[in-house]
Enzyme design. Structure first.
Site, mmCIF file in Angstrom:
data_model
loop_
_atom_site.group_PDB
_atom_site.id
_atom_site.type_symbol
_atom_site.label_atom_id
_atom_site.label_comp_id
_atom_site.label_asym_id
_atom_site.label_seq_id
_atom_site.Cartn_x
_atom_site.Cartn_y
_atom_site.Cartn_z
ATOM 1 C CG ASP A 131 -2.033 -0.919 1.239
ATOM 2 O OD1 ASP A 131 -2.355 -1.454 0.166
ATOM 3 O OD2 ASP A 131 -2.634 -1.136 2.313
ATOM 4 N NE ARG A 184 -4.608 -1.461 -4.281
ATOM 5 C CZ ARG A 184 -4.226 -1.759 -3.032
ATOM 6 N NH1 ARG A 184 -3.769 -0.810 -2.236
ATOM 7 N NH2 ARG A 184 -4.277 -2.995 -2.600
#
Ligand code: FDA
Length: 307
Positions: A131, A184
């Site tokens: 992340d 992402r």
């Protein structure tokens, strides 16, 4: 309301109180899949049955001791084993500060490296998404992902996140694509200053659309993480026009948010992955989701009064 929710999200005593009460756990259940690995694995099974992939996030960030960092990594090892044993369509999402980045960068690197090695050795190989956190961590996160992606055996088993609100993102995308790293793409969830980040929604959205096109044309399997219907519509139109196959990338959304849209994308034949957080440290995550859309208080209240 938004400012109030952001300030409540930083309240230590409210967090302490909420995370320890069964009432708190009940109200968070729309957006957080319980506190234990068994809870999230069962949610993952249900989502898989509905045709949705999953990325599991063990909630927590900015740990302050090596023990806490090692514990977080150990839990992710357990999750990888369970995903494999239960044959789930699921990968994991980790935060570097949860792996000990603030304590010792080498410890964080070691923790992520062993997770990636394990994911890569699984049959079929699994995947670790790192992340992206606040601006203070961007450079170190991109560097670490590139470094861990280099060994032949790790290729394709670790991926990065790019935030379209950052001015630097186009350069980071170029670098990651040159290394063949899966990305992402999201808008970004932290409060960043104007020196490093676009401040208006229209600038953030325009940059998202530009980067989305670059990613889809790259030939690498990426994730488009957003609930924004205009962006999703534009991505579908672009993929169709450029003859990019529907299984060449995936849409991603958060657990409990726009479930209708998640299902309709699957029905239309697009790939969809749900980011499913779980764990005892759910308070800051839930408050960030409420601040993004205060109307979510309605769902929280509904859980509160559920018998
Ligand atoms: P935007 O905020 O413009 O919202 C567009 C529309 O989506 C809204 O009008 C509403 O309809 C819906 N929506 C958005 N948020 C909602 C909410 N909380 N509840 C209900 N509806 C909502 N960020 C980051 O900094 N680092 C990361 O690693 C990640 N990882 C990540 C993974 C995945 C799978 C997702 C979906 C998101 C992230 N994010 C993230 C968070 C991301 O940066 C962003 O904060 C949120 O996704 C909200 O932005 P949207 O793209 O949805 O658009």
């Amino acid at each position: 309301m938004r400012a109030l929710l952001i300030s409540l999200s930083e309240s230590r005593w409210l967090r302490h109180l909420a995370e320890r009460s069964s009432l708190g756990q009940r109200v968070s259940s729309r957006f957080v899949a319980g506190t234990k690995p068994a809870d999230v694995l069962s949610v993952a099974r249900n989502l898989n049955s509905a045709g949705l992939g999953v990325s599991i996030d063990n909630l927590g960030e900015n740990v302050t001791t090596p023990e806490a960092a090692r514990q977080s990594a150990a839990l992710y090892h357990e999750l990888l084993s369970e995903i494999s044993a239960r044959q789930l369509s699921a990968n994991i999402s980790v935060k570097l500060t949860h792996m000990g980045l603030d304590v010792d960068p080498l410890l964080a690197q070691d923790n992520v490296s062993t997770l990636v090695a394990r994911a890569a050795a699984m049959r079929p190989p699994n995947f670790v998404r790192v992340d992206m956190e606040g601006g203070a961590y961007t450079q170190r996160t991109v560097d670490l992902v590139c470094q861990l992606h280099k060994p032949e055996q790790n290729r394709g088993s670790i991926g990065a996140v790019i935030q379209s609100y950052l001015h630097r993102s186009e350069k980071d995308v170029e670098r990651l694509l040159a290394e063949g790293v899966r990305i992402r793409l999201c808008k970004g969830a932290y409060k960043e200053p104007a020196e490093i980040a676009y401040q208006s929604k229209s600038d953030v959205d325009s940059n998202y659309l530009r980067l989305m096109q670059t990613l889809l044309k790259s030939g690498i399997y990426h994730g488009l993480a957003t609930h924004d219907e205009n962006i999703i519509r534009a991505a579908k139109a672009f993929a169709t026009r450029e003859k990019i196959a529907r299984d060449a990338f995936e849409f991603q959304m958060l657990y409990g948010i726009r479930r209708d849209l998640q299902q309709s994308l699957v029905r239309e034949g697009w790939r969809m992955r749900v980011y499913v957080p779980f764990g005892t440290e759910w308070y800051p995550y839930l408050m960030r989701r409420l601040a993004e859309r205060p109307a979510n208080l309605y769902f929280v209240a509904k859980n509160l009064f559920r018998s």
